[in-house]
Scaffold this motif. Structure first.
Motif, mmCIF file in Angstrom:
data_model
loop_
_atom_site.group_PDB
_atom_site.id
_atom_site.type_symbol
_atom_site.label_atom_id
_atom_site.label_comp_id
_atom_site.label_asym_id
_atom_site.label_seq_id
_atom_site.Cartn_x
_atom_site.Cartn_y
_atom_site.Cartn_z
ATOM 1 N N HIS A 1 42.877 43.644 33.848
ATOM 2 C CA HIS A 1 41.552 44.196 34.125
ATOM 3 C C HIS A 1 40.451 43.482 33.342
ATOM 4 N N VAL A 2 40.634 43.328 32.043
ATOM 5 C CA VAL A 2 39.551 42.780 31.237
ATOM 6 C C VAL A 2 39.267 41.330 31.598
ATOM 7 N N LEU A 3 40.293 40.535 31.871
ATOM 8 C CA LEU A 3 40.075 39.131 32.224
ATOM 9 C C LEU A 3 39.486 38.990 33.622
ATOM 10 N N SER A 4 39.798 39.914 34.512
ATOM 11 C CA SER A 4 39.203 39.861 35.852
ATOM 12 C C SER A 4 37.702 40.094 35.796
ATOM 13 N N LEU A 5 37.228 40.742 34.730
ATOM 14 C CA LEU A 5 35.799 41.015 34.575
ATOM 15 C C LEU A 5 35.089 39.963 33.743
ATOM 16 N N THR A 6 35.787 39.372 32.781
ATOM 17 C CA THR A 6 35.121 38.486 31.826
ATOM 18 C C THR A 6 35.428 37.014 32.075
ATOM 19 N N PHE A 7 36.683 36.635 32.062
ATOM 20 C CA PHE A 7 37.053 35.216 32.092
ATOM 21 C C PHE A 7 37.199 34.668 33.508
ATOM 22 N N PHE A 8 37.809 35.437 34.389
ATOM 23 C CA PHE A 8 38.197 34.911 35.697
ATOM 24 C C PHE A 8 37.012 34.430 36.549
ATOM 25 N N PRO A 9 35.920 35.189 36.701
ATOM 26 C CA PRO A 9 34.850 34.721 37.596
ATOM 27 C C PRO A 9 34.281 33.352 37.223
ATOM 28 N N PRO A 10 33.879 33.104 35.954
ATOM 29 C CA PRO A 10 33.347 31.761 35.660
ATOM 30 C C PRO A 10 34.402 30.674 35.722
ATOM 31 N N TRP A 11 35.636 30.992 35.332
ATOM 32 C CA TRP A 11 36.715 29.988 35.415
ATOM 33 C C TRP A 11 36.958 29.596 36.867
ATOM 34 N N LEU A 12 36.992 30.587 37.756
ATOM 35 C CA LEU A 12 37.211 30.292 39.173
ATOM 36 C C LEU A 12 36.058 29.467 39.741
ATOM 37 N N ALA A 13 34.832 29.802 39.341
ATOM 38 C CA ALA A 13 33.682 29.026 39.811
ATOM 39 C C ALA A 13 33.797 27.572 39.377
ATOM 40 N N ASP A 14 34.299 27.350 38.168
ATOM 41 C CA ASP A 14 34.493 25.979 37.689
ATOM 42 C C ASP A 14 35.538 25.258 38.529
#
Length: 317
Positions: A106-119
């Motif tokens: 849950h926490v990574l889906s909100l914090t890390f995942f969106p910008p990492w996926l955009a990269d």
């Protein structure tokens, strides 16, 4: 004769349509590329399954009985729906095969995942993406069941999870820190915590559930702290679990309300630490470094998934 006395063969339905169209057993059998005796047996078997005669064999050409006339349009609709279902099922399979399927805590889906996926998307054409956000245990289960290609979660070198034990390939994408934090003391003293390690017991603790990977790490590290010389550790009963949840976001909310100490990812509480809504509830030695990890399936994956893995590997922390 009576319905239900034998299984229904879909071939009989196609044979029925062929005979209804031409009215001649020989020509219908030829169109269906089977011998006429076998074709006639199929028609008779279908009539036995339905429970009534569908063709008037005394007519030339063979004509549908009233029951057959009623049966014909309904059968055509059934076969059309079956064909549509087959096409849609294959399309769904093809789309799933071409999709990237992630499970993220849950926490990574909100914090890390969106910008990492955009990269990643800035370098690769990824296509459809399916993401499931859940507890660490649930994400591990999705990977073990081969329902996802990747799992994004926190990890710690000294606290192996199920995917580590099963030797799933893993990349380290980043680092984070679990910091013990609390709401500030109402007296307004800068940096003073309402609840803190070392205050008179019991000190209320907001804990992660057994399904949480962060909880597994925190519990293991608290035990490890007790064995480290020079580190002030909690006496038995000093930390009292007063609230338990799967999700760091919920523990953060409870900490902000002054309910106790929580070990929260620094990436989740940057703003709260900056503005003083949360403050350190213990010395730096009580903080727990963690890794942000990406696991993948053992077997070879679709080309787009393999390309993503290679790109992520080239950028791992």
């Amino acid at each position: 004769m009576g319905p239900g006395n034998r299984p229904l063969d879909l071939e009989w339905l196609e044979d029925f349509l062929a005979l209804a169209e031409c009215g001649n057993f020989s020509r219908a059998a030829e169109a269906r590329a089977i011998a006429q005796p076998a074709f006639s047996r199929h028609i008779r078997a279908l009539e036995e399954w339905v429970g009534v005669d569908l063709f008037d064999r005394s007519a030339h050409p063979a004509a549908l009985t009233p029951a057959g006339q009623r049966f014909l349009p309904l059968l055509e609709a059934v076969l059309a729906n079956l064909e549509a279902a087959r096409i849609k099922a294959r399309a769904a399979h093809d789309q799933a095969a071409a999709s990237l399927r992630f499970a993220a805590t849950h926490v990574l889906s909100l914090t890390f995942f969106p910008p990492w996926l955009a990269d990643m998307e800035s370098q690769l054409r990824l296509g459809p993406i399916q993401t499931m956000s859940d507890s660490s245990r649930a994400c591990e289960e999705l990977m073990l069941q081969r329902r996802v290609q990747f799992v994004l979660c926190h990890g710690h070198a000294d606290v192996p999870g199920r995917l580590d034990e099963a030797r799933y390939p893993m990349l380290r994408l980043g680092r984070d820190v679990l910091r013990p934090v609390s709401a500030p003391h109402p007296d307004g003293t800068r940096g003073r915590a309402l609840h803190a390690i070392g205050l008179p017991p019991p000190v209320p603790m907001l804990a992660y559930s057994e399904a949480s990977g962060l909880g597994r790490i925190v519990r293991a590290q608290l035990r490890a702290f007790a064995q480290q010389p020079g580190v002030r550790t909690a006496e038995p009963g000093e930390l009292e679990e007063v609230f338990t949840a799967h999700h760091a976001v919920l523990l953060k909310t409870m900490a902000l309300e002054g309910r106790g100490i929580a070990w929260l990812p620094e990436s989740l509480i940057v703003r709260e630490l900056q503005c003083g809504a949360l403050v350190a509830a213990g010395p730096e030695a009580w903080s727990i470094p963690v890794e942000i990890r990406l696991y993948r399936q053992h077997a070879e994956m679709a080309a787009v998934a393999e390309s993503l893995w290679q790109l992520a590997a080239s950028r791992q922390d």
